[in-house]
Design a protein around this motif. Structure first.
Motif, PDB file in Angstrom:
ATOM      1  N   ASP A  11       7.959  23.091  69.089  1.00  0.00           N
ATOM      2  CA  ASP A  11       9.132  23.176  69.565  1.00  0.00           C
ATOM      3  C   ASP A  11       9.642  24.516  69.077  1.00  0.00           C
ATOM      4  O   ASP A  11       8.758  25.317  68.744  1.00  0.00           O
ATOM      5  N   THR A  13      12.474  25.967  67.727  1.00  0.00           N
ATOM      6  CA  THR A  13      12.166  26.176  66.215  1.00  0.00           C
ATOM      7  C   THR A  13      11.760  26.307  65.473  1.00  0.00           C
ATOM      8  O   THR A  13      11.242  27.104  64.067  1.00  0.00           O
ATOM      9  N   GLY A  14      10.783  25.196  65.353  1.00  0.00           N
ATOM     10  CA  GLY A  14       9.602  25.120  64.990  1.00  0.00           C
ATOM     11  C   GLY A  14       8.630  26.226  64.290  1.00  0.00           C
ATOM     12  O   GLY A  14       8.147  26.941  64.011  1.00  0.00           O
ATOM     13  N   ASP A  17      10.101  28.496  62.759  1.00  0.00           N
ATOM     14  CA  ASP A  17       9.997  28.561  61.115  1.00  0.00           C
ATOM     15  C   ASP A  17       9.151  29.314  60.672  1.00  0.00           C
ATOM     16  O   ASP A  17       8.967  29.584  59.745  1.00  0.00           O
ATOM     17  N   ARG A  55       7.378  18.387  72.042  1.00  0.00           N
ATOM     18  CA  ARG A  55       7.091  17.186  70.866  1.00  0.00           C
ATOM     19  C   ARG A  55       7.674  15.999  71.878  1.00  0.00           C
ATOM     20  O   ARG A  55       7.168  14.865  71.216  1.00  0.00           O
ATOM     21  N   LYS A  84       1.554  23.360  64.486  1.00  0.00           N
ATOM     22  CA  LYS A  84       3.163  23.578  63.904  1.00  0.00           C
ATOM     23  C   LYS A  84       3.759  22.306  64.996  1.00  0.00           C
ATOM     24  O   LYS A  84       3.607  22.349  65.623  1.00  0.00           O
ATOM     25  N   TYR A  85       4.198  21.400  63.903  1.00  0.00           N
ATOM     26  CA  TYR A  85       5.029  20.156  63.938  1.00  0.00           C
ATOM     27  C   TYR A  85       5.925  20.051  63.315  1.00  0.00           C
ATOM     28  O   TYR A  85       6.351  21.120  61.959  1.00  0.00           O
ATOM     29  N   CYS A  86       6.798  18.948  63.167  1.00  0.00           N
ATOM     30  CA  CYS A  86       7.959  19.245  62.244  1.00  0.00           C
ATOM     31  C   CYS A  86       8.183  18.824  61.191  1.00  0.00           C
ATOM     32  O   CYS A  86       6.870  17.621  60.487  1.00  0.00           O
ATOM     33  N   SER A  87       8.652  19.311  60.374  1.00  0.00           N
ATOM     34  CA  SER A  87       7.958  18.935  58.798  1.00  0.00           C
ATOM     35  C   SER A  87       8.653  17.281  58.386  1.00  0.00           C
ATOM     36  O   SER A  87       8.740  16.763  57.566  1.00  0.00           O
ATOM     37  N   ARG A 124      11.244  19.049  52.020  1.00  0.00           N
ATOM     38  CA  ARG A 124      10.329  18.140  52.953  1.00  0.00           C
ATOM     39  C   ARG A 124       9.131  17.639  51.719  1.00  0.00           C
ATOM     40  O   ARG A 124       7.919  18.768  51.813  1.00  0.00           O
ATOM     41  N   SER A 409      17.078  24.879  63.157  1.00  0.00           N
ATOM     42  CA  SER A 409      15.884  24.093  62.896  1.00  0.00           C
ATOM     43  C   SER A 409      17.292  23.157  62.507  1.00  0.00           C
ATOM     44  O   SER A 409      18.580  23.136  61.763  1.00  0.00           O
ATOM     45  N   PHE A 412      17.994  22.570  59.022  1.00  0.00           N
ATOM     46  CA  PHE A 412      18.566  23.338  58.492  1.00  0.00           C
ATOM     47  C   PHE A 412      19.036  24.562  57.406  1.00  0.00           C
ATOM     48  O   PHE A 412      20.448  23.917  58.665  1.00  0.00           O
TER      49      PHE A 412
END
Ligand SMILES: Nc1ncnc2c1ncn2[C@@H]1O[C@H](COP(=O)(O)OP(=O)(O)OP(=O)(O)O)[C@@H](O)[C@H]1O
Ligand SMILES: O=C(O)[C@@H](O)C(=O)CO
Length: 430
Positions: A11, A13-14, A17, A55, A84-87, A124, A409, A412
């Motif tokens: 995504d 914002t990811g 980040d 996602r 890269k995926y979400c934390s 996380r 995100s 965040f």
């Protein structure tokens, strides 16, 4: 020097980040928005992060976009690929983390990858394969109420196991604290048992450094942006990356300041409340949007009136709502429809208001950011300095002007990020 790291983020914002952490660790980084088929690699760049909206889309679409992005990155000569995926490991029983990781690994000809979602700076961490947000297990962190991908299980080996037909294993903290060589041997042993995906415990930044050293030679690594903070030092050690000063310089910012929020995450709800105690804002309701576009016109009037009276003060338009209200809207409209109505409204507002003079825009929510960035037809973001961990200011060209854009995100940022973000931008521009 050739492209060192090619990343594919699920995504927008990811992606920002990850790009932020790469820049902070000294990699000149560009974020490409959508699959950059046919586009040349920008000049003087060490890392490219391709931002997808994969996602929560159907698995087939996520696979097609991720593989197209991989093919482009491979053509540019990327030495290592990062998924890269979400934390918070945002996904459903169908995917998309497992299927995308499998497809990327097969295309790259690898047989094992690491899964490192942790981002200790933002709380996380992973222990015994269980994901924590601060001191809460994932399923008790607010993520169990996520509008699109509720996370109801913190055991990542089990969560990923439901998304892939391949074996999933664990690299536990007891091995990590023995150092990178012990980790590499453990990965080899798991590989011998045909374990393809290895969930990695991570308690702090020192663990990320050990993991980066253990996986720098893998064709594919996967995870949150924490791993991206540790990999550049390994690339420099290998002689793949030159040292550069100030990888984060941007042009000065101009234009009116706007915040658009479609995130319903706990942190965003507190940020919306904090902002509204100090500055004006207007809410959008998906149930009203389902009746027609009148709420969009009302929000436009509200914002235009505000800029006439106070051209320098930021203003907020938000659909962010508490879990009960989100559930009520979803029951009436369906999850996807409620999300789409909100995303379309916020994207329309962004396109109209940027055209009218907004030059500083902060967007909250990954899906929301994807919709806004698509409506603005942006294809590249240059990454600058950060407001808070994981949230940098970026810049893009829109028409003939420069737009300063921050994509936040959901979970965040400090509680005051919506107003402080613009102060930070002003200081950066001086
Ligand atoms: N009041 C609401 N009712 C129903 N759905 C909503 C409402 N407000 C926003 N949404 C939808 O909820 C989704 C929120 O997802 P989004 O990715 O934007 O935020 P997030 O999950 O908090 O952020 P991140 O993915 O960065 O953690 C969007 O599809 C948005 O349109
Ligand atoms: O990893 C995170 O938490 C963020 O970059 C993100 O992906 C949220 O959408």
């Amino acid at each position: 020097m050739t492209l060192v790291l090619g990343a594919i983020a699920d995504d927008f914002t990811g992606a920002t980040d990850l790009a932020n952490n790469l820049v902070r660790s000294g990699m000149r980084t560009v974020q490409m928005l959508g699959v950059p088929t046919g586009k040349p690699l920008p000049e003087g760049v060490d890392a490219v992060v391709v931002a997808l909206k994969s996602r929560t889309c159907p698995v087939e679409e996520a696979l097609a976009d991720s593989l197209a992005a991989l093919d482009w990155l491979t053509e540019q000569g990327a030495r290592q690929v990062f998924f890269k995926y979400c934390s918070t490991f945002d996904s459903t029983a169908e995917g998309n983390i497992g299927p995308v990781a499998d497809a990327l690994l097969e295309r790259l000809g690898g047989d094992q990858t690491v899964m490192v979602p942790a981002f200790p700076t933002t709380g996380r961490t992973v222990y015994q394969g269980h994901l924590f947000v601060g001191d809460r297990l994932l399923n008790d962190s607010g993520m169990q109420d996520h509008p699109l991908n509720p996370m109801t299980d913190a055991d990542l080996v089990r969560v990923l196991g439901a998304q892939t037909s391949h074996a999933v294993g664990l690299l536990s903290h007891s091995v990590i604290r023995q150092g990178a060589e012990a980790c590499a041997s453990h990965l080899d042993r798991l590989g011998g048992d045909k374990v393809r995906h290895v969930i990695c415990d991570t308690l702090d930044d020192a663990d990320l450094e050990v993991l980066a050293a253990a996986c720098v030679e893998l064709p594919l690594v996967t995870g949150g942006s924490g791993l991206g903070q540790a990999l550049p030092a390994e690339y420099r050690r290998k002689g793949w990356l030159e040292a550069v000063d100030d990888a984060a310089r941007l042009a000065s910012a101009q234009g009116q300041a706007l915040v658009l929020s479609g995130s319903c995450s706990r942190a965003t709800l507190a940020q919306v409340e904090h902002f509204l105690e100090r500055h004006p804002g207007i809410a959008l309701d998906p149930l009203a949007l389902a009746e027609g576009d009148a709420p969009i016109a009302e929000a436009l009037d509200f914002v235009r009136r505000h800029y006439r009276d106070s051209p320098d003060e930021p203003v907020l338009v938000y659909a962010s709502a508490a879990p009960e209200r989100v559930k009520a809207a979803q029951q009436r409209l369906g999850v996807a429809k409620a999300g789409e109505l909100v995303e379309r409204a916020l994207a329309t507002l962004a396109a109209t208001l940027v055209d009218e003079g907004v030059g500083r825009l902060l967007v909250a929510g990954g899906e929301t950011s994807g919709a806004v960035v698509s409506a603005l037809s942006l294809d590249q973001l240059h990454i600058g300095g950060q407001i808070d961990a994981g949230v940098p200011w970026t810049q893009a060209r829109v028409g003939g002007s420069t737009l300063s854009l921050a994509l936040k995100s959901g979970n965040f940022g400090g509680v005051d990020i919506f107003s402080r973000g613009f102060k930070v931008l002003k200081e950066m521009s001086q």
